[in-house]
Design an enzyme around this catalytic site. Sequence first.
Site, PDB file in Angstrom:
ATOM      1  N   THR A  72      44.586  44.732  50.306  1.00 21.98           N
ATOM      2  CA  THR A  72      46.176  44.544  49.950  1.00 21.98           C
ATOM      3  C   THR A  72      46.952  44.566  51.094  1.00 21.98           C
ATOM      4  OG1 THR A  72      45.418  45.099  47.818  1.00 21.98           O
ATOM      5  CG2 THR A  72      47.782  45.099  48.167  1.00 21.98           C
ATOM      6  N   VAL A  99      43.322  52.693  41.160  1.00 15.77           N
ATOM      7  CA  VAL A  99      43.847  52.138  42.363  1.00 15.77           C
ATOM      8  C   VAL A  99      44.431  50.859  42.343  1.00 15.77           C
ATOM      9  CG1 VAL A  99      43.309  51.610  44.965  1.00 15.77           C
ATOM     10  CG2 VAL A  99      42.000  53.604  43.676  1.00 15.77           C
ATOM     11  N   LYS A 155      35.626  53.113  43.370  1.00 17.66           N
ATOM     12  CA  LYS A 155      36.904  52.137  42.999  1.00 17.66           C
ATOM     13  C   LYS A 155      36.217  51.054  42.300  1.00 17.66           C
ATOM     14  CE  LYS A 155      40.405  49.078  44.649  1.00 17.66           C
ATOM     15  NZ  LYS A 155      41.347  48.483  45.606  1.00 17.66           N
ATOM     16  N   TYR A 192      33.982  51.275  47.410  1.00 22.45           N
ATOM     17  CA  TYR A 192      34.667  50.288  46.683  1.00 22.45           C
ATOM     18  C   TYR A 192      33.787  49.102  46.609  1.00 22.45           C
ATOM     19  CZ  TYR A 192      38.365  46.803  46.340  1.00 22.45           C
ATOM     20  OH  TYR A 192      39.392  45.824  45.709  1.00 22.45           O
TER      21      TYR A 192
END
Length: 299
Positions: free
Chosen positions: A54, A210, A170, A142
């Site tokens: 992001t 998150v 995550k 992640y």
Amino acid sequence: MAPTSTPQTPFGRVLTAMVTPFTADGALDLDGAQRLAAHLVDAGNDGLVVNGTTGESPTTSDAEKAQLVRAVVDAVGDRAFVVAGAGTNDTHHSLELARAAQDAGAHGLLAVTPYYSKPPQEGLLRHFTAIADATDLPVMLYDIPGRSGVPINTETIVRLAEHPRIVANKDAKGDLGRASWAIARSGLAWYSGDDMLNLPLLSVGAIGFVSVVGHIVTPELRALLDAHLNGDVTKATEIHQKLLPVFTGMFRTQGVITTKAALGLQNLPAGPLRLPLVELSPEETEQLKRDLAAGGVQL
């Protein structure tokens, strides 16, 4: 001085995966990044993830990544956790990024599954272990097979959880059954990495988020989390359902694109995108406005 963490909430509970603001000519906007970081923490974030997807990490240089971490830590590092993305599909490069993030003052690392090369589980185990060994910082895995092409299997997560610095995951796998088993067996702090599944993941043991939509609805995410923690399932469900248009609208196309558009609509720092990402069309912008309005977002 970093905020106080606990084993149950090593990076707090509500984090936003922050975009990287750029100036009109496409350069790194460090002043804008500091203002955006302060705004997000003021809104209720316990932490920020910088230099993730992001944050347009594929198109920022290593030097820019270090500058961004340092700027955000200077702005909010005494009030919120600053977690730096350090994962790539090159283990050696990931170690360099991890060490640079620690030198820049990051409080933790986010390590994404190596993408495109599709390593086997033993490769994932060695890759993540090497990152965790590279610094003194706590690490959040992640798991996002939709982008990386490879899931982190539950057995691998359990083995990785034995490392003293791998403390969280995550989860953007989109599989509540696998998440349930991995949470139960690994003991890792579990963060939802898929906004539409924030509430369902809490129900099977996640401790926080998150988030991408946290750029615009952090107070609502905090209220949802608090309702869940207080046992008010009805209220948590009501907030979740109210936010459905926001979850949908922010991911009609690539999330960085819509997030920067939404921030621009609120006169918050964002700036342009770097190719291959492109701005929303006028029609897409109007649809985003309708989606946000339907979710109660004031523009």
